[in-house]
Design a protein around this motif. Structure first.
Motif, PDB file in Angstrom:
ATOM      1  N   THR A   1      -9.314  -6.839  22.394  1.00  0.00           N
ATOM      2  CA  THR A   1      -8.221  -6.894  21.528  1.00  0.00           C
ATOM      3  C   THR A   1      -6.853  -6.590  22.477  1.00  0.00           C
ATOM      4  O   THR A   1      -5.874  -7.438  22.658  1.00  0.00           O
ATOM      5  N   PHE A   2      -7.115  -5.469  23.164  1.00  0.00           N
ATOM      6  CA  PHE A   2      -5.890  -4.966  23.881  1.00  0.00           C
ATOM      7  C   PHE A   2      -5.619  -6.032  25.084  1.00  0.00           C
ATOM      8  O   PHE A   2      -4.319  -6.412  25.338  1.00  0.00           O
ATOM      9  N   GLU A   3      -6.622  -6.432  25.861  1.00  0.00           N
ATOM     10  CA  GLU A   3      -6.483  -7.107  27.044  1.00  0.00           C
ATOM     11  C   GLU A   3      -6.058  -8.415  26.662  1.00  0.00           C
ATOM     12  O   GLU A   3      -5.075  -9.130  27.213  1.00  0.00           O
ATOM     13  N   SER A   4      -6.293  -9.029  25.456  1.00  0.00           N
ATOM     14  CA  SER A   4      -6.129 -10.576  24.960  1.00  0.00           C
ATOM     15  C   SER A   4      -4.548 -10.449  24.603  1.00  0.00           C
ATOM     16  O   SER A   4      -3.837 -11.230  24.958  1.00  0.00           O
ATOM     17  N   ASN A   5      -4.028  -9.322  23.943  1.00  0.00           N
ATOM     18  CA  ASN A   5      -2.638  -9.266  23.663  1.00  0.00           C
ATOM     19  C   ASN A   5      -1.778  -8.976  24.858  1.00  0.00           C
ATOM     20  O   ASN A   5      -0.668  -9.807  24.935  1.00  0.00           O
ATOM     21  N   ALA A   6      -2.215  -8.091  25.651  1.00  0.00           N
ATOM     22  CA  ALA A   6      -1.433  -7.867  26.840  1.00  0.00           C
ATOM     23  C   ALA A   6      -1.277  -9.081  27.845  1.00  0.00           C
ATOM     24  O   ALA A   6      -0.261  -9.295  28.427  1.00  0.00           O
ATOM     25  N   LYS A   7      -2.498 -10.028  28.053  1.00  0.00           N
ATOM     26  CA  LYS A   7      -2.408 -11.254  28.686  1.00  0.00           C
ATOM     27  C   LYS A   7      -1.394 -12.219  27.880  1.00  0.00           C
ATOM     28  O   LYS A   7      -0.626 -12.871  28.846  1.00  0.00           O
ATOM     29  N   THR A   8      -1.422 -12.068  26.686  1.00  0.00           N
ATOM     30  CA  THR A   8      -0.419 -13.067  26.267  1.00  0.00           C
ATOM     31  C   THR A   8       0.946 -12.640  26.503  1.00  0.00           C
ATOM     32  O   THR A   8       1.766 -13.391  26.659  1.00  0.00           O
ATOM     33  N   ALA A   9       1.297 -11.234  26.280  1.00  0.00           N
ATOM     34  CA  ALA A   9       2.720 -10.746  26.419  1.00  0.00           C
ATOM     35  C   ALA A   9       3.042 -10.912  28.164  1.00  0.00           C
ATOM     36  O   ALA A   9       4.081 -11.182  28.412  1.00  0.00           O
ATOM     37  N   GLY A  10       1.965 -10.913  28.991  1.00  0.00           N
ATOM     38  CA  GLY A  10       2.241 -11.275  30.420  1.00  0.00           C
ATOM     39  C   GLY A  10       2.751 -12.404  30.647  1.00  0.00           C
ATOM     40  O   GLY A  10       3.600 -13.039  31.440  1.00  0.00           O
ATOM     41  N   GLU A  11       2.184 -13.600  29.852  1.00  0.00           N
ATOM     42  CA  GLU A  11       2.423 -14.921  30.078  1.00  0.00           C
ATOM     43  C   GLU A  11       3.810 -15.159  29.646  1.00  0.00           C
ATOM     44  O   GLU A  11       4.445 -15.734  30.335  1.00  0.00           O
ATOM     45  N   LYS A  12       4.125 -14.505  28.418  1.00  0.00           N
ATOM     46  CA  LYS A  12       5.263 -14.587  28.020  1.00  0.00           C
ATOM     47  C   LYS A  12       6.459 -13.925  28.618  1.00  0.00           C
ATOM     48  O   LYS A  12       7.711 -14.531  29.212  1.00  0.00           O
ATOM     49  N   PHE A  13       6.062 -12.898  29.330  1.00  0.00           N
ATOM     50  CA  PHE A  13       7.145 -12.184  30.366  1.00  0.00           C
ATOM     51  C   PHE A  13       7.214 -13.004  31.444  1.00  0.00           C
ATOM     52  O   PHE A  13       8.390 -13.308  32.016  1.00  0.00           O
ATOM     53  N   PHE A  14       6.186 -13.433  32.165  1.00  0.00           N
ATOM     54  CA  PHE A  14       6.585 -14.295  33.433  1.00  0.00           C
ATOM     55  C   PHE A  14       7.329 -15.745  33.143  1.00  0.00           C
ATOM     56  O   PHE A  14       8.080 -16.074  33.822  1.00  0.00           O
TER      57      PHE A  14
ATOM     58  N   LEU B   1      12.716 -16.586  22.627  1.00  0.00           N
ATOM     59  CA  LEU B   1      12.046 -15.445  22.046  1.00  0.00           C
ATOM     60  C   LEU B   1      11.659 -15.891  20.746  1.00  0.00           C
ATOM     61  O   LEU B   1      11.196 -15.044  20.126  1.00  0.00           O
ATOM     62  N   GLY B   2      12.188 -16.833  20.249  1.00  0.00           N
ATOM     63  CA  GLY B   2      12.030 -17.039  18.752  1.00  0.00           C
ATOM     64  C   GLY B   2      12.762 -16.111  17.845  1.00  0.00           C
ATOM     65  O   GLY B   2      12.384 -16.092  16.834  1.00  0.00           O
TER      66      GLY B   2
END
Length: 616
Positions: A215-228, A370-371
């Protein structure tokens, strides 16, 4: 007075802003030039002897805006019947003006006017000191101190070789913050769990929020994509982070370049997003993310710098508050970008309010990405045990409305966020939207120096701080129609010359309208005991949308019935300190006669305020 000891923070700890150019759109105009030498000098308050206030000044109500001369004791205004008169005192300098060194006014047409009342200097200072120091402000101080401790490397060959080709699953030791009040950095082991062309995602190997890696890595990857993706959009406007490392500082400013990060950093020039627990740790409570300016300096001993592009984010928000994670990641990395743009490239240093103004202007123009909508105003702080930063920066304006101008742009408490955002929001809406923001973020200047240069360059004007501040105040007064922060306020849908691709669609950097006096929006405020000091209109608390935005104990379960609408309008016979670049709005009188006579008084031997009377 007691009323001035009731201010509580109504703004979130962090704002937003960010920029870089790795995968960004091509810039359509140049950024700032190098050198950092200003052509505009920030003024000190200009003081005049109170004994010189002997003259009678005359004016007509049709003038609309009347500058009160330093020698004026009595102002007579004709054609006044039916008009409302406002007074604004300004501090156009970078140091505070004490209450006894400001003027106040009595309208002689009103026999019932109260005797002069003092807002004591001590009461204002007490209220200011009650504000919790912003954790990021304290941390920034510590990191800047650390830069002077980094020893300039004398080695011909760098101690750190070219970047390592880390595989997912690899571990490495990096410096992490363990105490934000001291700035203590300790080496901890981090695990690389995702790697992309331009950025890496790391997590502290024994982090308490990494117990469910899937769960952590999935959420973090989503955040990373949004960030970039956001990083690409904002870099188009704000510039880029440093791609170089610098030699250690002697404390006098940035030193010579050591070399490229791609050659000297073990992580190359990738952005490294480091997740570890902060928000709920005893010595890091209230912190959700940071950047370390010392990471821009080559530290062969690795005591203060990780030597590269690093962003540090609280791990709990990745699991529990992903929207907050997006804004925090963008916000924090923006400070690295601004440090490169202003300090490393142009060798200028900004005051705290200026950096946060840039950050929240970015938040303002990125709401759509950011919605976040203008009704997302619920604000919670870390001390509440709830973190909720996916909220419009406009939620801070309630705090700015509460006589915030008397504090001015000073200090490093959280009220500075509100005051700085109010100024920045007005500048963007009055002087060119995202085009102005780009110039503010990338020119070679800081603070009011940057503002004046940006406004004049974008608009072909010759403004000074002395001409801008009266315009700012006028746009905050009742009955003002047009651009700014009042009736029919300006909305910018974007700028066709500065658009950027957002995953196949065009992002226009919109700025929605702000009307501080709109009773259907959320800019109301309340402080117990204000009734004797102000003349704002009120409305029922029960009718305020999202009434919990005030963030104070007295308002979460209010015993009062009314809240106040719009920026605080003091009575004109109120004395008050005026902070650096601050203002004090007052409502004098609505005239029933053709002539209004106003008498000015100063209790000290000199005064430093500039004063304008507005007729509406």
């Amino acid at each position: 007075m007691k009323a001035f000891k009731c201010i509580k923070n109504a703004a979130p700890i962090l704002a937003l802003a960010m920029a870089a150019i790795f995968a960004g759109c091509s810039n359509s105009s140049d950024g700032g030039s190098g050198g950092g030498q200003s052509n505009y000098t920030l003024p000190k308050p200009e003081y005049h002897p109170a004994s010189a206030m002997v003259a009678t000044q005359t004016a007509a109500a049709t003038d609309g805006k009347i500058t009160v001369n330093p020698t004026t004791k009595t102002l007579k205004i004709t054609g006044a019947a039916g008009k409302t008169f406002y007074m604004v005192r300004f501090n156009t300098g970078d140091t505070a003006i004490a209450e006894d060194n400001t003027r106040y006014a009595l309208p002689q047409t009103q026999a019932s006017v109260q005797a002069q009342t003092s807002i004591s200097a001590q009461a204002i200072q007490d209220a200011f000191e009650m504000q919790q120091k912003d954790p990021r402000a304290l941390l920034e101080e510590r990191f800047l101190e650390n830069i002077s401790k980094i020893k300039a490397s004398k080695n011909a060959a760098p101690a750190i070789q070219a970047s390592v080709d880390y595989n997912v699953g690899a571990t490495e030791d990096f410096l992490q913050l363990t105490n934000f009040s001291t700035g203590e950095l300790v080496k901890k082991t981090f695990k690389l769990f995702a790697s992309y062309e331009k950025y890496n995602l790391w997590v502290k190997a024994d982090d308490p929020y990494y117990t469910d890696p899937t769960t952590f890595e999935s959420n973090a990857k989503t955040a990373g994509e949004k960030f970039f993706q956001g990083y690409k959009l904002i870099s188009h406007i704000y510039g880029e982070p440093s791609s170089k490392l610098y030699n250690g500082s002697t404390g006098t400013g940035p030193q010579s370049e050591k070399g490229n990060m791609s050659d000297l950093s073990k992580c190359g020039d990738k952005i490294n997003i480091m997740f570890f627990s902060m928000l709920n740790e005893e010595n890091l409570k209230g912190l959700e993310g940071y950047v370390n300016h010392a990471d821009n300096y080559y530290d062969s001993e690795n005591n203060f710098s990780n030597n590269g592009r690093f962003l540090y984010i609280d791990s709990s928000i990745i699991l529990n508050d992903l929207g907050n994670a997006y804004t925090t990641m963008l916000h924090e990395f923006s400070h690295a970008i601004s440090y490169n743009q202003k300090t490393l490239k142009n060798k200028v240093k900004w005051t705290y309010w200026y950096g946060e103004m840039l950050a929240m202007l970015c938040e303002d123009m990125m709401q759509n990405y950011l919605g976040v909508t203008d009704d997302n105003v619920t604000v919670k702080s870390a001390s509440d045990g709830v973190s909720s930063l996916k909220t419009t920066p406009k939620g801070r304006l309630s705090l700015a409305n509460r006589y915030g101008g008397t504090y001015g742009l000073t200090g490093n408490g959280r009220e500075v966020y509100a005051e700085a955002f109010e100024l920045g929001a007005w500048l963007a809406r009055r002087f060119g939207g995202v085009k102005l923001v780009k110039e503010l973020a990338t020119n070679a200047f800081v603070d009011w120096d940057s503002i004046v240069n940006a406004v004049n360059k974008v608009n072909g004007t010759n403004h000074t701080i002395q001409s801008l501040m009266p315009l700012f105040a006028e746009d905050m007064l009742e009955q003002k129609t047009g651009a700014g922060l009042n009736k029919n306020a300006a909305t910018y849908s974007g700028d066709a010359t500065l658009t950027c691709d957002n995953n196949g669609t065009t992002y226009l950097y919109p700025f929605t309208a702000i009307d501080l006096w709109n009773t259907n929006q959320f800019y109301d405020w309340y402080v117990a005991g204000c009734e004797a000091l102000i003349q704002n209109q009120t409305r029922l608390f029960s009718g305020v949308p999202n009434g919990n935005i005030y963030g104070t104990t007295e308002n979460t379960d209010p015993a009062h019935e009314n809240v106040y609408v719009g920026p605080c309008l003091f009575k004109s016979n109120i004395k008050a300190n005026i902070g650096p670049y601050g203002y004090c709005l007052a409502k004098i009188v609505t005239a029933t006669q053709d002539t209004v006579t106003i008498t000015f008084t100063c209790d000290g031997d000199k005064f430093g305020d500039a004063m304008t009377i507005y007729v509406k």
